[in-house]
Scaffold this active site. Structure first.
Site, short mmCIF file in Angstrom:
data_model
loop_
_atom_site.label_atom_id
_atom_site.label_comp_id
_atom_site.label_asym_id
_atom_site.label_seq_id
_atom_site.Cartn_x
_atom_site.Cartn_y
_atom_site.Cartn_z
N HIS A 82 0.87 -1.19 0.00
CA HIS A 82 0.00 0.00 0.00
C HIS A 82 0.90 1.23 0.00
O HIS A 82 0.78 2.11 0.85
CB HIS A 82 -0.93 -0.02 1.20
CG HIS A 82 -2.01 -1.06 1.10
ND1 HIS A 82 -3.21 -0.81 0.48
CD2 HIS A 82 -2.05 -2.33 1.54
CE1 HIS A 82 -3.97 -1.91 0.55
NE2 HIS A 82 -3.28 -2.85 1.17
N ASP A 118 -5.43 -13.12 0.13
CA ASP A 118 -6.00 -11.82 0.52
C ASP A 118 -7.51 -11.96 0.65
O ASP A 118 -8.28 -11.06 0.29
CB ASP A 118 -5.64 -10.72 -0.49
CG ASP A 118 -5.87 -9.31 0.06
OD1 ASP A 118 -6.11 -9.17 1.28
OD2 ASP A 118 -5.84 -8.35 -0.74
N ASP A 125 -5.37 -15.36 -7.98
CA ASP A 125 -6.74 -15.63 -8.43
C ASP A 125 -6.93 -15.32 -9.91
O ASP A 125 -8.02 -15.52 -10.45
CB ASP A 125 -7.75 -14.83 -7.60
CG ASP A 125 -7.57 -13.32 -7.69
OD1 ASP A 125 -6.63 -12.87 -8.37
OD2 ASP A 125 -8.37 -12.60 -7.07
N GLY A 126 -5.89 -14.82 -10.60
CA GLY A 126 -6.01 -14.50 -12.01
C GLY A 126 -6.75 -13.21 -12.27
O GLY A 126 -6.88 -12.80 -13.43
N HIS A 147 1.09 -8.27 -1.37
CA HIS A 147 0.41 -8.45 -2.67
C HIS A 147 1.07 -7.65 -3.79
O HIS A 147 0.58 -6.61 -4.22
CB HIS A 147 -1.09 -8.19 -2.58
CG HIS A 147 -1.57 -7.01 -1.81
ND1 HIS A 147 -1.14 -5.72 -2.05
CD2 HIS A 147 -2.50 -6.90 -0.83
CE1 HIS A 147 -1.75 -4.89 -1.25
NE2 HIS A 147 -2.60 -5.59 -0.48
N ASN A 201 -0.26 -5.02 -6.57
CA ASN A 201 -1.52 -4.41 -6.16
C ASN A 201 -1.26 -3.33 -5.12
O ASN A 201 -0.52 -3.52 -4.16
CB ASN A 201 -2.47 -5.47 -5.60
CG ASN A 201 -2.87 -6.49 -6.64
OD1 ASN A 201 -2.62 -7.68 -6.50
ND2 ASN A 201 -3.49 -6.04 -7.72
#
Length: 413
Positions: free
Chosen positions: A217, A296, A270-271, A238, A241
């Site tokens: 983040h 996540d 998760d694609g 992640h 992201n």
């Protein structure tokens, strides 16, 4: 003694097929080529199946309608539910929250770790997706809970920035650090943005107290990220992201993670959150030994599309392959670890050995879990049995059967 015979055993360096796994108490006693069983052992025949080390999810907010910040004892509920997805250990993960909510969930973690319930996944130290993230990259993190690392270390109540401003009389930034210190053994990972004022000092403060710092983040530049890694950060939250996109002239945080071996990278498998091609590229750059498959997951994981739940007290909806806030902001995932494994093998094309490394071996090693995350004599008997379609058939924790698909529920085993 339990003998699991006939399955393909996914070992750290190869697949033994068919193989036999002997469990004695909570440990793996023997791994051998398939052979007829002898003696007064319990025998389960698994021809046409796979046996892997149990999945370890270091970043999960919930599943099956339960969020870690719910009232009651959500951590214990999650520990009972996650084995159906092949999970044998997990880090209960929080979004940024007030000190009283943080205290409540860390007390639940302490209780679950100190007095484990039977037939449950192992509860590992918590992952705090903390109050010290960049407001511009907060995603679903609640802005009123964000604080400045400098204010936390200096003992003032300054917010992380104008967009993270909080009402007068609300909690001070240092209150969060007090909760972390109070529950220190039960805080494993802390996600933060190192570019914030005081960010590097907070990295050092956390590392000096035995916590694992994860960068996320964050709008950190390449140099700022490298400085945080030098200060002791060991993980990236992640990857790709809630950080600036990778740019060939401005590599940023993602570029620093991909090119620095000292830091391991979480990836949501998760694609949806990360395109499969980029997942594949990241694994090739980092190697499977430096990548942790994560979910996540939110309370919507395991529930059908259209379901509604809560993330840190805010309503979310399952839709479009992920979880969403009411304003459409992506808020975690609906992924489960069995589906992450299926994607790694099916869409990414990893070998079973490498997929097991991402889902079990690397997380165990990064968390310092000795004797976990692999099939080997002397290792803990934390296992998952998959059928030919990689669906979970059985899950064992410490040699105990905690979930079997034919019962449909872990507590019915």
């Amino acid at each position: 003694m339990i003998v699991l015979s006939g399955a393909a055993l996914v070992l750290p360096d190869r697949i033994l097929s068919p193989g036999t796994l002997v469990i004695d108490g909570d440990r793996i006693a023997e791994v051998r080529p398939d052979a007829p069983s002898a003696g007064p052992h319990s025998l389960f025949a698994f021809h046409g199946h796979y046996i892997l080390p149990g999945f370890i999810d270091v970043h999960t907010h919930g599943a099956d309608g339960v969020d870690t910040l719910d009232e009651g004892d959500p951590v214990a509920l999650l520990a009972r539910q996650l084995p159906r997805y092949g999970v044998t250990g997990f880090c209960p993960t929080t979004v940024a929250c007030a000190p009283d909510a943080l205290r409540r969930v860390l007390d639940c973690v302490r209780s679950a770790r100190g007095t484990p319930m039977p037939r449950t996944a192992r509860v590992l130290p918590a992952h705090l997706e903390s109050n010290f993230v960049n407001p511009d990259y907060r995603g679903a993190q609640p802005a009123p809970c964000l604080r400045s690392p400098r204010a936390a270390l200096d003992g003032t109540s300054e917010a992380a920035g104008e967009r993270g401003a909080h009402p007068p009389g609300d909690f001070a930034a240092c209150d969060i650090l007090r909760e972390i210190e109070r529950a220190s053994p039960d805080v494993g990972i802390v996600t933060l943005a190192p570019e914030l004022d005081g960010g590097l000092d907070l990295v050092r403060w956390l590392v000096s107290r035995g916590h694992r710092v994860s960068l996320g983040h964050s709008a950190a530049s390449y140099d700022e990220a490298r400085a945080a890694i030098a200060a002791g950060a060991q993980q990236a939250t992640h990857l790709f992201n809630r950080m600036p996109p990778l740019n060939h002239r401005v590599p940023g945080l993602a570029g620093a993670v991909l090119t620095t071996d000292e830091i391991a990278a979480e990836i949501i498998c998760d694609g949806f959150h990360v395109h499969p091609a980029l997942v594949q590229a990241a694994i090739a750059a980092k190697r499977p030994s430096r990548v942790l498959a994560i979910t996540d997951a939110t309370a919507l994981a395991g529930l059908p599309a259209g379901s509604r739940g809560r993330l840190g007290g805010r309503e979310i909806t399952a839709g479009g392959g992920t979880a969403l806030l009411e304003d459409g902001t992506i808020a975690g995932s609906t992924l489960t670890m069995d589906r992450a494994f299926q994607m790694l093998v099916g869409r990414i094309g990893l070998s079973l050995v490498d997929a097991a490394m991402l889902c079990a071996t690397t997380p165990a090693r990064e968390l310092g879990l000795v004797g976990c995350g692999l099939l080997a004599p002397g290792a803990l008997a934390d296992l998952v049995v998959l059928d030919a379609n990689f669906e979970v058939i059985q899950t064992y924790v410490g040699g105990q059967l905690v979930y079997a698909r034919n019962t449909g529920a872990a507590d019915a085993v």
